[in-house]
Design an enzyme around this catalytic site. Structure first.
Site, PDB file in Angstrom:
ATOM      1  N   ASP A 594      -3.646  -3.508   4.023  1.00  0.00           N
ATOM      2  CA  ASP A 594      -4.943  -4.668   3.984  1.00  0.00           C
ATOM      3  C   ASP A 594      -5.063  -5.056   2.700  1.00  0.00           C
ATOM      4  OD1 ASP A 594      -5.645  -3.847   6.323  1.00  0.00           O
ATOM      5  OD2 ASP A 594      -8.102  -3.749   6.224  1.00  0.00           O
ATOM      6  N   GLU A 791     -13.398   8.018   6.561  1.00  0.00           N
ATOM      7  CA  GLU A 791     -12.086   7.060   6.594  1.00  0.00           C
ATOM      8  C   GLU A 791     -11.283   7.603   5.391  1.00  0.00           C
ATOM      9  OE1 GLU A 791     -11.328   2.228   7.010  1.00  0.00           O
ATOM     10  OE2 GLU A 791     -13.350   3.030   5.976  1.00  0.00           O
TER      11      GLU A 791
END
Length: 832
Positions: A594, A791
């Site tokens: 990302d 996460e």
């Protein structure tokens, strides 16, 4: 029946061996094995039988992972069910505490304590807001056709501090999406509701005839002394049977809300109340059982409760009972504990019982997050010239083109996959899946390969698979609109190659010598390693998949190729250079990393070291698979490509000054230039196994990994060097946090170097031992404190952050705990 099926499989295995089928997995050559296509033969006959048995044992499951508990089969437009509940002490409880879909920060802790995809498991839900602990136990009993039978036991116990007479409203939602199917309430009620079991009779093409029973169960009923109590307080179970458009039945929460509202309005219209009724009376559904494609079963409880939902396939013969459910829950729990200890033999320093519990939770939640998805998805196949990204300012032109073009719906498709996070990412992610399947492959390689096959069934004729598979309206409802459309020129890291090559290596080692498991009466227990137990089956699978892998590899090389000749770069090969498409100034989502820093401004001459490394992994895997299948000319072709990639990685991406691999761009003088952002990107040739143990560059990378002022931390390897000017800035998604998938890759490669003779063996062993302990200790500490896997983890204090209940690749800790403990001499230490 189970014995007869095992005999069928056993005889088929013998039939294969007698016909001389074998996989060329030893060092020898295979005469006349040059074709990459699988031919007909006994292997395909056996394959169809094992595939049928495999599908039967995996047919039913909690395959709606977006729900706290939802059961459905692996077939389109079928029967499915979902659980809802809420406290009803007052009128605000339902608004604040209605539970159905998994949501972030709604419940203190929930997840599967034990789960096996072929048997079932036990899930605990600790709902502090509703002052109750819910346990959902799920069991499967394959028999007959249509996947056999299953049952769910729903148990609620008030939490400590809750009133003994805690009022809980429970809904069990039953939907049949097949418009030609039948589903109706069979037994008669008293008019106000059901005192005993509720029996549904159903029939559909994909399920045949079946019976679904919601038992009366155990538990008190809320009392009420209001004069109108007889109107709403006489029933233990009420049902609303509805006929709704099939495309709307997935909106279960809204549908149940509407039924409650209708019942409240009816009460208000028919009765003038001088004093208000308690909420557990007001919110009780009016009873209207009958025929429909949706049935809302409502139960009002006081205190603790328990009831069963039992599905019995008519093809299975005898019907399941609650006594059967009790027995199966106990048997399955014993099986799971025994098998976990056998498969995941946790090594020091993780041998204490607390790590066993932790490991079971991580594995169970990973497998309990497997879902079945069906429906269309949105694809932009406009092939706009701007999508080639050839001009300066290409990212702006591409964005404008995306805004101009209307995506089209394609499908329907179906996908069987695990998900990264049940509350936040309940859909398929291509690059996540390869990491998900690492622990699952140890537990059940046949299940793993079934998931791999499902993903490759989505491939188009060019070789593209969407990086996110968002199938159907329900899945899309959880995704922001700007992320819903998929683009056939966008790639994603091909991590499934890790699983396929791993399977091939296991098949090579087993060479048909593994014995079939004898751990239970169910045929399902003998299917977990069917593709390893018989070498012919394994070869059949690889031959079926190999052309698809080859097509995907060609697609990568065609669509993600970078420029060498146009910028007069000096390289060993004039072909092997790669660039992710889908770049913006601040993000490169297609890489999976990302917001990780890349060269600025973006340039069409850019080259990405991580993408080149992934293509190298694909070439290496295809070389090994082609060689194992005896397709020698194609194996030689891949070997040449691999050599060219390895050479070009050094020519195009190695910085001697920085001591690491870097992305490349074109500078203001139109010349090749390296842009080094020290962190995960810098390690990729090492991470995917493209470096030799004696490569001098490896020593420089180990220095970077082990430097506490750069990447090494007490909690794992940071994503970006702590010395970097962008460390921890902006979105800070991949600009400092610790990610378990990349740490797993680092640990696995450190172990590989530590167990081979070479100049860096001792250094790798030391890093492996310390990093393995740091990562596991930190994930465990957060799980123990919060009840969740996360996460990512903060590199400064180790705290879990971003998405909670991220039981996708964070579950790799179970594989890390099972990795070998290395002794002082660098060799594997045997555990007593």
């Amino acid at each position: 029946m189970a014995q007869r099926r095992r005999l069928t499989v056993f005889l088929a295995f013998i039939f294969l061996h007698l016909n001389g089928l074998h996989l060329v997995l030893a060092a020898g050559e295979a005469d006349g094995a040059e074709s990459s296509e699988a031919g007909p033969g006994p292997a395909s006959i056996l394959n169809s039988e094992v595939a049928r048995l495999n599908n039967e044992s995996l047919f039913w499951g909690p395959y709606k992972p977006n729900l706290y508990f939802g059961v459905q089969p692996r077939t389109p437009k079928a029967l499915w069910t979902g659980l809802m509940w809420s406290k009803v002490e007052n009128y605000q409880d339902v608004q604040k505490g209605f539970r159905y879909t998994c949501e972030q920060h709604e419940i203190d802790g929930y997840g599967w304590e034990e789960y096996d995809a072929r048997r079932g498991g036990i899930q605990s839900i600790h709902d502090e807001g509703n002052q109750i602990d819910i346990t959902t136990s799920f069991v499967k009993v394959p028999a007959g056709a249509h996947g056999g039978s299953w049952a769910a036991r729903i148990k609620g116990v008030p939490r400590e501090g809750a009133p003994d007479d805690l009022k809980t409203m429970v809904h069990y939602y039953i939907a049949q999406e097949d418009p030609d199917a039948e589903l109706l309430v069979e037994n008669k009620d008293t008019g106000l509701g059901f005192e005993g079991d509720v029996i549904f009779q159903g029939r559909s093409e994909n399920l045949g005839n079946y019976k679904l029973v919601v038992t009366a169960g155990e538990g008190g009923r809320p009392s009420n002394h209001h004069p109108l109590a007889e109107v709403r307080d006489g029933a233990f179970t009420t049902i609303r049977s509805l006929e709704l458009p099939p495309e709307l039945v997935w909106q279960a929460r809204g549908i149940v809300y509407r039924q409650i509202q209708d019942s409240v309005k009816s009460l208000q219209n028919h009765h003038k109340l001088e004093e208000p009724l308690p909420p557990w009376v007001t919110y009780q559904l009016e009873n209207s059982p009958g025929k429909g494609n949706v049935h809302v079963v409502q139960k009002m409880f006081e205190g603790a409760f328990e009831f069963d939902v039992i599905f019995s396939s008519a093809s299975a013969g005898s019907e399941l009972t609650s006594e059967d459910v009790t027995r199966e829950i106990q048997t399955n729990s014993e099986f799971f504990g025994s098998r976990f200890s056998s498969i995941f033999d946790l090594k020091a320093p993780f041998t204490a019982e607390k790590y066993q519990k932790f490991g079971k939770s991580m594995l169970s939640n990973l497998m309990g997050g497997i879902g079945y998805f069906y429906g269309d998805h949105l694809v932009d196949r406009s092939n706009a010239p701007e999508y080639e990204e050839e001009d300066e300012g290409f990212w702006e032109e591409a964005a404008a083109a995306r805004a101009r073009h209307t995506p089209l719906s394609e499908g329907p498709f179906e996908l069987y996959t695990s998900v990264p996070s049940r509350p936040f990412f309940p859909r398929g992610f291509l690059w996540d899946e390869g990491f998900h399947l690492v622990p699952i492959a140890e537990w059940d390689i046949d299940l793993t390969l079934d998931i791999v096959k499902s993903w490759y069934s989505l491939m188009d004729e060019d070789g593209w698979i969407g990086r996110e598979m968002i199938l159907g309206h329900e899945a899309r409802s959880r995704v922001p609109e700007e992320f819903q459309v998929q683009y056939p020129h966008y790639a994603n890291p091909p991590t499934l190659f890790l699983i396929i090559e791993g399977f091939m290596e296991r098949l090579r080692r087993a060479n048909g010598t593994q014995s079939t498991e004898e751990d239970g009466p169910s045929t399902a227990d003998n299917l977990r390693t069917a593709l390893l137990d018989d070498v012919g089956l394994g070869e059949s699978y690889l031959r079926h998949l190999y052309p698809l892998l080859r097509r995907q590899f060609s697609w990568f090389r065609d669509t993600q190729r970078g420029e060498i000749k146009a910028y007069d770069r000096e390289t060993f090969s004039s072909k092997e250079a790669y660039r992710w498409r889908g770049r913006t100034e601040s993000h490169l989502l297609t890489s999976g990393l990302d917001d990780y820093p890349r060269p600025l401004p973006p340039h069409p001459g850019e080259l990405h070291v991580d993408l080149m490394s992934w293509v190298g992994l694909m070439a290496k895997s295809l070389m090994n698979i082609a060689g194992a299948l005896g397709i020698t000319d194609e194996a030689a072709e891949y070997e040449k490509i691999l050599t060219a990639i390895q050479r070009n990685l050094n020519d195009l991406h190695w910085s001697e000054e920085e001591g690491c691999y870097c992305d490349a761009t074109i500078d203001e003088f139109e010349e090749h230039a390296l842009v080094c952002h020290r962190g995960y990107i810098s390690l990729f040739p090492f991470l995917v196994g493209l470096m030799q143990p004696d490569d001098p560059k490896l020593g420089r990378l180990l220095d970077l990994i082990g430097d506490e002022k750069e990447l090494f931390s007490p909690y794992g390897i940071r994503s970006l060097s702590k010395k970097h000017e962008l460390y921890g800035t902006g979105e800070n998604y991949w600009k400092s946090p610790i990610w378990i998938n990349i740490n797993y890759m680092v640990i696995a490669q450190l172990k590989n170097i530590a167990t081979q003779e070479g100049p860096f063996q001792d250094r790798a062993k030391d890093l492996y031992t310390r990093l393995r302990k740091n990562v596991v200790d930190n994930v465990f500490k957060n799980w123990e404190e919060t009840g969740f896997a996360w996460e990512q983890y903060n590199p400064e204090n180790g705290k879990g952050q971003r998405i909670q209940h991220f039981t996708g690749w964070t579950s790799l800790v179970v594989s890390i705990m099972a990795m070998d403990d290395l002794g002082e001499d660098g060799h594997i230490r045997d555990e007593l």
